[in-house]
Scaffold this motif. Sequence first.
Motif, PDB file in Angstrom:
ATOM      1  N   VAL A 197       0.839  -1.199   0.000  1.00  0.00           N
ATOM      2  CA  VAL A 197       0.000   0.000   0.000  1.00  0.00           C
ATOM      3  C   VAL A 197       0.877   1.252   0.000  1.00  0.00           C
ATOM      4  O   VAL A 197       1.796   1.372   0.809  1.00  0.00           O
ATOM      5  N   GLU A 198       0.568   2.166  -0.897  1.00  0.00           N
ATOM      6  CA  GLU A 198       1.321   3.417  -0.996  1.00  0.00           C
ATOM      7  C   GLU A 198       0.378   4.606  -1.052  1.00  0.00           C
ATOM      8  O   GLU A 198      -0.751   4.498  -1.545  1.00  0.00           O
ATOM      9  N   PRO A 199       0.848   5.771  -0.585  1.00  0.00           N
ATOM     10  CA  PRO A 199       0.082   6.994  -0.837  1.00  0.00           C
ATOM     11  C   PRO A 199       0.022   7.261  -2.335  1.00  0.00           C
ATOM     12  O   PRO A 199       1.000   7.030  -3.052  1.00  0.00           O
ATOM     13  N   ARG A 200      -1.104   7.733  -2.787  1.00  0.00           N
ATOM     14  CA  ARG A 200      -1.228   8.044  -4.213  1.00  0.00           C
ATOM     15  C   ARG A 200      -0.214   9.108  -4.639  1.00  0.00           C
ATOM     16  O   ARG A 200       0.173   9.188  -5.810  1.00  0.00           O
ATOM     17  N   THR A 201       0.240   9.916  -3.685  1.00  0.00           N
ATOM     18  CA  THR A 201       1.190  10.990  -3.981  1.00  0.00           C
ATOM     19  C   THR A 201       2.643  10.521  -4.011  1.00  0.00           C
ATOM     20  O   THR A 201       3.531  11.290  -4.375  1.00  0.00           O
ATOM     21  N   ILE A 202       2.915   9.243  -3.619  1.00  0.00           N
ATOM     22  CA  ILE A 202       4.289   8.716  -3.641  1.00  0.00           C
ATOM     23  C   ILE A 202       4.264   7.256  -4.121  1.00  0.00           C
ATOM     24  O   ILE A 202       4.608   6.335  -3.377  1.00  0.00           O
ATOM     25  N   PRO A 203       3.894   7.009  -5.365  1.00  0.00           N
ATOM     26  CA  PRO A 203       3.691   5.629  -5.835  1.00  0.00           C
ATOM     27  C   PRO A 203       4.973   4.968  -6.337  1.00  0.00           C
ATOM     28  O   PRO A 203       5.064   4.534  -7.495  1.00  0.00           O
ATOM     29  N   THR A 204       5.980   4.820  -5.485  1.00  0.00           N
ATOM     30  CA  THR A 204       7.270   4.306  -5.956  1.00  0.00           C
ATOM     31  C   THR A 204       7.163   2.899  -6.530  1.00  0.00           C
ATOM     32  O   THR A 204       7.682   2.620  -7.608  1.00  0.00           O
ATOM     33  N   LEU A 205       6.517   1.991  -5.811  1.00  0.00           N
ATOM     34  CA  LEU A 205       6.385   0.617  -6.287  1.00  0.00           C
ATOM     35  C   LEU A 205       5.421   0.533  -7.459  1.00  0.00           C
ATOM     36  O   LEU A 205       5.703  -0.105  -8.472  1.00  0.00           O
ATOM     37  N   ASN A 206       4.266   1.165  -7.312  1.00  0.00           N
ATOM     38  CA  ASN A 206       3.247   1.103  -8.351  1.00  0.00           C
ATOM     39  C   ASN A 206       3.780   1.618  -9.682  1.00  0.00           C
ATOM     40  O   ASN A 206       3.568   0.999 -10.733  1.00  0.00           O
ATOM     41  N   ALA A 207       4.514   2.720  -9.641  1.00  0.00           N
ATOM     42  CA  ALA A 207       5.078   3.287 -10.863  1.00  0.00           C
ATOM     43  C   ALA A 207       6.140   2.366 -11.453  1.00  0.00           C
ATOM     44  O   ALA A 207       6.222   2.193 -12.674  1.00  0.00           O
ATOM     45  N   ALA A 208       6.949   1.756 -10.590  1.00  0.00           N
ATOM     46  CA  ALA A 208       8.004   0.860 -11.072  1.00  0.00           C
ATOM     47  C   ALA A 208       7.419  -0.396 -11.712  1.00  0.00           C
ATOM     48  O   ALA A 208       7.900  -0.857 -12.753  1.00  0.00           O
ATOM     49  N   LEU A 209       6.384  -0.960 -11.099  1.00  0.00           N
ATOM     50  CA  LEU A 209       5.766  -2.150 -11.670  1.00  0.00           C
ATOM     51  C   LEU A 209       5.127  -1.841 -13.016  1.00  0.00           C
ATOM     52  O   LEU A 209       5.163  -2.657 -13.942  1.00  0.00           O
ATOM     53  N   LEU A 227       7.455   7.682   4.325  1.00  0.00           N
ATOM     54  CA  LEU A 227       7.352   6.909   3.080  1.00  0.00           C
ATOM     55  C   LEU A 227       7.850   7.722   1.891  1.00  0.00           C
ATOM     56  O   LEU A 227       7.441   7.471   0.758  1.00  0.00           O
ATOM     57  N   GLY A 228       8.748   8.666   2.146  1.00  0.00           N
ATOM     58  CA  GLY A 228       9.109   9.644   1.130  1.00  0.00           C
ATOM     59  C   GLY A 228      10.288   9.311   0.244  1.00  0.00           C
ATOM     60  O   GLY A 228      10.964  10.222  -0.231  1.00  0.00           O
ATOM     61  N   ALA A 229      10.556   8.037   0.003  1.00  0.00           N
ATOM     62  CA  ALA A 229      11.612   7.690  -0.952  1.00  0.00           C
ATOM     63  C   ALA A 229      11.191   8.122  -2.353  1.00  0.00           C
ATOM     64  O   ALA A 229      10.020   8.003  -2.724  1.00  0.00           O
ATOM     65  N   ARG A 230      12.161   8.594  -3.144  1.00  0.00           N
ATOM     66  CA  ARG A 230      11.838   9.042  -4.505  1.00  0.00           C
ATOM     67  C   ARG A 230      11.691   7.890  -5.494  1.00  0.00           C
ATOM     68  O   ARG A 230      11.059   8.037  -6.536  1.00  0.00           O
ATOM     69  N   ARG A 231      12.289   6.744  -5.171  1.00  0.00           N
ATOM     70  CA  ARG A 231      12.124   5.572  -6.039  1.00  0.00           C
ATOM     71  C   ARG A 231      12.207   4.318  -5.192  1.00  0.00           C
ATOM     72  O   ARG A 231      12.809   4.314  -4.120  1.00  0.00           O
ATOM     73  N   ILE A 232      11.599   3.259  -5.659  1.00  0.00           N
ATOM     74  CA  ILE A 232      11.648   1.986  -4.953  1.00  0.00           C
ATOM     75  C   ILE A 232      13.079   1.469  -4.967  1.00  0.00           C
ATOM     76  O   ILE A 232      13.816   1.651  -5.945  1.00  0.00           O
TER      77      ILE A 232
END
Length: 320
Positions: A197-209, A227-232
């Motif tokens: 589960v990620e915030p919609r404003t920080i979708p590191t995993l979702n964007a990578a997948l 949860l503020g990493a810029r990338r997974i």
Amino acid sequence: MLTRSDVLAADVQIREHIRRTPLVQVYGSPQPLWLKCEFMQHTGSFKARGAFNRVFSAKSRGELDPAVGIVAASGGNAGMANAYAAARAGVPATVFVPLTAPPVKVARLREYGALVRQVGNEYVEAFDAAIEYASQTGAVFCHAYDQLEIAAGAGTLAEEILHDEPEIDTVIVSVGGGGLLAGVLAGIDGRAKVVAVEPRTIPTLNAALTAGKPLDVSVSGIAADSLGARRIGNVAFDTASKIAVSSVLVDDVDIDAARTRLWTEYRIAAEHGAATAYAALTSGAYTPTTGERVCVVICGANTDPATLATVPVETALSRR
């Protein structure tokens, strides 16, 4: 790739140093529900597990110089966890943070025994300075999330969950840089479903997948402090690419509402990042099937209690 063998080795390495946190069943939920109370871990978050594994593994290999110890770049949970683990190992910890780091976090790091060095105005500058420090001094670098030993340590909580309740079908976790996700995926090793589960404003995993590779995303919203990493991380992406995971997104308003419910109904003072996992259920972003046995990992409680909202008792009771 991170494997369950790595997690089991981490469990042996750290079990005498960590708290075995409770797995609490929640009654009155539409489906069988448990909360893994990792907010009760040393330093207030799951990060202590990975920190202990990284520090004590390095010590057992003879890599830990008692004169310089370890170095990390984090003004938050990872920094505190690594400083605490270093103190338990009897070595110094140097933690780099930006000049913009909140004074309360800097003070907390010092309470855990860290030598705090403030460099630059952004996290990436502190990170680069920590890498350079490790190169110059021989200090063991402890990444906030993207190291096998860090992720394997985090995964030990998955072993505890399925040991205490082997019939759990689904484990729900929050995702930032992905150390916890990678550890849980490896630790569960197909024995249960994992929902990230990620915030919609920080979708590191979702964007990578979606893209098929890690990539930078913008960072904003109420959970950005944890949860503020810029990338997974590469460890998380590699693990998630080989072990099935469901990725869902939640809005800030849902995270805030889930955090309020955790406090109002269970008196759990969760940080927004921890409440993100619970928000998957309370918002409907993830809907369990009838009878599905679900565990939500409440991974941290380093938050300001003054910001915990309440709702009327009768409203909370009506939700049960």
